[in-house]
Design a protein around this motif. Structure first.
Motif, PDB file in Angstrom:
ATOM      1  N   ALA A 117       0.833  -1.208   0.000  1.00  0.00           N
ATOM      2  CA  ALA A 117       0.000   0.000   0.000  1.00  0.00           C
ATOM      3  C   ALA A 117       0.864   1.254   0.000  1.00  0.00           C
ATOM      4  CB  ALA A 117      -0.922   0.001   1.215  1.00  0.00           C
ATOM      5  N   GLY A 118       1.868   1.281   0.855  1.00  0.00           N
ATOM      6  CA  GLY A 118       2.758   2.439   0.916  1.00  0.00           C
ATOM      7  C   GLY A 118       3.560   2.617  -0.353  1.00  0.00           C
ATOM      8  N   ASN A 119       4.161   1.528  -0.833  1.00  0.00           N
ATOM      9  CA  ASN A 119       5.016   1.628  -2.019  1.00  0.00           C
ATOM     10  C   ASN A 119       4.223   1.929  -3.278  1.00  0.00           C
ATOM     11  OD1 ASN A 119       7.209   1.161  -0.443  1.00  0.00           O
ATOM     12  ND2 ASN A 119       7.697  -0.854  -1.241  1.00  0.00           N
ATOM     13  N   ALA A 120       3.020   1.384  -3.385  1.00  0.00           N
ATOM     14  CA  ALA A 120       2.195   1.652  -4.575  1.00  0.00           C
ATOM     15  C   ALA A 120       1.796   3.120  -4.637  1.00  0.00           C
ATOM     16  CB  ALA A 120       0.963   0.754  -4.569  1.00  0.00           C
ATOM     17  N   LEU A 121       1.375   3.670  -3.497  1.00  0.00           N
ATOM     18  CA  LEU A 121       1.014   5.085  -3.460  1.00  0.00           C
ATOM     19  C   LEU A 121       2.209   5.957  -3.815  1.00  0.00           C
ATOM     20  CD1 LEU A 121      -0.893   7.424  -2.810  1.00  0.00           C
ATOM     21  CD2 LEU A 121      -0.251   7.183  -0.391  1.00  0.00           C
ATOM     22  N   SER A 122       3.352   5.608  -3.273  1.00  0.00           N
ATOM     23  CA  SER A 122       4.555   6.396  -3.528  1.00  0.00           C
ATOM     24  C   SER A 122       5.006   6.291  -4.982  1.00  0.00           C
ATOM     25  CB  SER A 122       5.675   5.928  -2.599  1.00  0.00           C
ATOM     26  OG  SER A 122       6.783   6.782  -2.700  1.00  0.00           O
ATOM     27  N   ALA A 123       4.851   5.106  -5.577  1.00  0.00           N
ATOM     28  CA  ALA A 123       5.244   4.932  -6.979  1.00  0.00           C
ATOM     29  C   ALA A 123       4.407   5.817  -7.894  1.00  0.00           C
ATOM     30  CB  ALA A 123       5.086   3.472  -7.380  1.00  0.00           C
ATOM     31  N   VAL A 124       3.130   6.052  -7.533  1.00  0.00           N
ATOM     32  CA  VAL A 124       2.264   6.958  -8.303  1.00  0.00           C
ATOM     33  C   VAL A 124       2.626   8.407  -7.996  1.00  0.00           C
ATOM     34  CG1 VAL A 124      -0.106   7.726  -8.629  1.00  0.00           C
ATOM     35  CG2 VAL A 124       0.393   5.284  -8.411  1.00  0.00           C
ATOM     36  N   LEU A 125       2.903   8.686  -6.733  1.00  0.00           N
ATOM     37  CA  LEU A 125       3.161  10.054  -6.295  1.00  0.00           C
ATOM     38  C   LEU A 125       4.505  10.582  -6.784  1.00  0.00           C
ATOM     39  CD1 LEU A 125       1.848  12.266  -4.540  1.00  0.00           C
ATOM     40  CD2 LEU A 125       3.078  11.309  -2.569  1.00  0.00           C
ATOM     41  N   CYS A 126       5.503   9.701  -6.871  1.00  0.00           N
ATOM     42  CA  CYS A 126       6.860  10.133  -7.211  1.00  0.00           C
ATOM     43  C   CYS A 126       6.932  10.902  -8.537  1.00  0.00           C
ATOM     44  CB  CYS A 126       7.796   8.918  -7.230  1.00  0.00           C
ATOM     45  SG  CYS A 126       9.514   9.331  -7.615  1.00  0.00           S
ATOM     46  N   PRO A 127       6.458  10.356  -9.654  1.00  0.00           N
ATOM     47  CA  PRO A 127       6.559  11.124 -10.905  1.00  0.00           C
ATOM     48  C   PRO A 127       5.752  12.416 -10.880  1.00  0.00           C
ATOM     49  CG  PRO A 127       5.266   9.123 -11.225  1.00  0.00           C
ATOM     50  CD  PRO A 127       5.885   9.016  -9.878  1.00  0.00           C
ATOM     51  N   VAL A 128       4.657  12.430 -10.122  1.00  0.00           N
ATOM     52  CA  VAL A 128       3.833  13.646 -10.037  1.00  0.00           C
ATOM     53  C   VAL A 128       4.603  14.755  -9.319  1.00  0.00           C
ATOM     54  CG1 VAL A 128       1.728  14.648  -9.072  1.00  0.00           C
ATOM     55  CG2 VAL A 128       1.671  12.356 -10.100  1.00  0.00           C
TER      56      VAL A 128
END
Length: 441
Positions: free
Chosen positions: A169-180
């Motif tokens: 859950a944490g890593n998936a959210l961060s993977a989406v948030l990082c490029p943004v």
């Protein structure tokens, strides 16, 4: 020593714990790949800053894995004794310890980030980017350690699925948030660090919420935390021995030739990845062996140990066959440089041949960690490093043996570890019953 089938567990019990554990182990490297791909498009300097900053943060977390492995060993015994509530409270004490150590890491890291980055990079521009990323990412240090403690107590009570969900859950959210954050928001390298902190915050919050729901949040207990630190001391020293070996190997490769360091990097990354795969079986062993000893059933613990050794050996043999067959193709997926490709065979066949050895060593590491036999593991690892790996790879530099010398050193290191852990396993001295989880050597 005899082990009957009645003292073993169904194979599905092992894989029920091992498969989710593999997912947790693989989640962080996969996230790092995403992070690297995003930052890589910013240019060489930000990428170098991420690489160095990520390495420094990883070194810190690697040295503190006792919060995961040590907690599993202690909680598994309580769980096996039918004292699940106490096992959860043990997890709470590990969490308090994680918060305290994490805040210390955050404070010291902020003070030392700049001088350490400059000393390691030797380049002010790279150091500047490293410090930018690291000072933000360090804010997640307490949460990284809380997640480790959470993984530890949940594995101890044989709940392997929730940790996987929380980490993903944490890593998936961060993977989406990082490029943004890096591009549309325009924070660049700092955006990557913020996304990293968000990932740690989400995962840690889920583990804390689980403690609250289990009724495990109790006041800090200094006595329990001191016991956890004693176990942690041995595991930290063991981790330091690993780091000394692996850093030395990379240093020797770098001093050999550009082709040698490139080839070593390719094969070493594959070795690291397969170590995670094999380690998932070891994590299952920790939970099952610790529970058996906590239930005062040492014959069952020995039976599980024998079972895990067989699994590790078979798994290692399968990996050896797969990567031997993949040799004509797989190296080309990592590089097109003719010099590097020509040097890879000097390490590749060591890497392939060592898989069965690694399968047994990692399996028995899990067995002995589950038994709380950390002092022995510390001594065995440090002894193997001092007697085998470190002298041989530095001699290989002096004599110009290159990658053959480096991987011969790794082979000797693994064979010595194999000898130590097999002898310890066969002795049965590790199978100490009860809930204390303390084995004296």
């Amino acid at each position: 020593m005899t082990d009957t089938s009645s003292n073993r567990v169904p194979a599905r019990e092992v894989w029920r714990l091992a498969v989710p554990a593999l997912g947790v182990l693989a989640a962080e490297p996969l996230y790092v790949l995403v992070d690297t791909a995003v930052v890589g498009h910013l240019g060489a300097l930000p990428l170098a800053g991420l690489a160095l900053g990520g390495t420094l943060l990883s070194l810190v977390s690697t040295q503190l894995t006792f919060l995961s492995y040590g907690t599993t060993a202690r909680t598994a015994r309580l769980y096996g004794a039918g004292r699940r509530d106490e096992a959860v409270r043990e997890g709470t004490q590990a969490t308090w310890l994680a918060v305290a150590v994490g805040l210390l890491v955050l404070l010291v890291g902020q003070l030392l980030a700049e001088p350490v980055a400059l000393a390691m990079s030797g380049d002010e521009a790279v150091a500047e980017r490293t410090v930018t990323w690291l000072r933000i990412a360090l804010c997640g240090a307490p949460m990284i350690l809380v997640t480790m403690a959470g993984n530890g107590w949940m594995r101890g009570v044989q709940d392997a699925v929730r940790p996987l969900r929380y980490v993903l859950a944490g890593n998936a959210l961060s993977a989406v948030l990082c490029p943004v954050l890096v591009y549309p928001v325009g924070w660049g390298l700092a955006g990557s660090a913020v996304a990293n902190v968000v990932a740690q915050a989400v995962s840690a919050s889920l583990f804390l919420l689980a403690l609250v729901r289990e009724g495990g949040l109790v006041r800090p207990n200094p006595k329990v935390m001191r016991a956890q630190l004693r176990l942690g001391r041995d595991l930290v020293l063991r981790s330091l021995a690993f780091q000394a070996c692996f850093v030395s190997a990379t240093s020797v490769a770098a001093r050999t030739s550009t082709e040698a360091v490139g080839a070593h990097q390719v094969v070493w990354q594959l070795w690291t990845f397969l170590s995670l795969v094999l380690d998932s079986v070891a994590i299952a062993a920790q939970s099952l062996v610790g529970a058996a000893l906590g239930a005062n059933n040492s014959p069952r613990a020995r039976g599980i140990a024998a079972q895990i050794v067989i699994y590790g050996l078979v798994f290692g043999c399968v990996l050896a066959v797969v990567f031997a067959a993949a040799y004509p193709v797989l190296p080309h997926a990592f590089t097109t440089d003719a010099g590097v490709l020509g040097t890879i065979p000097h390490a590749w066949w060591f890497f392939v041949a060592l898989q069965p050895v690694a399968g047994v060593v990692f399996a028995l590491d899990g067995v002995l960690l589950g038994a709380g036999d950390a002092t022995f593991l510390r001594n065995a690892t440090v002894g193997s490093a001092v007697l085998g790996y470190l002298p041989l790879i530095w001699v290989s530099l002096a004599l110009g043996w290159g990658l053959v010398g480096i991987w011969t050193g790794l082979t000797l290191f693994m064979v010595l570890r194999l000898t130590f852990v097999v002898l310890r396993w066969r002795s049965g001295r590790w199978a100490v019953e009860g809930t204390e989880g303390s084995v004296r050597t």
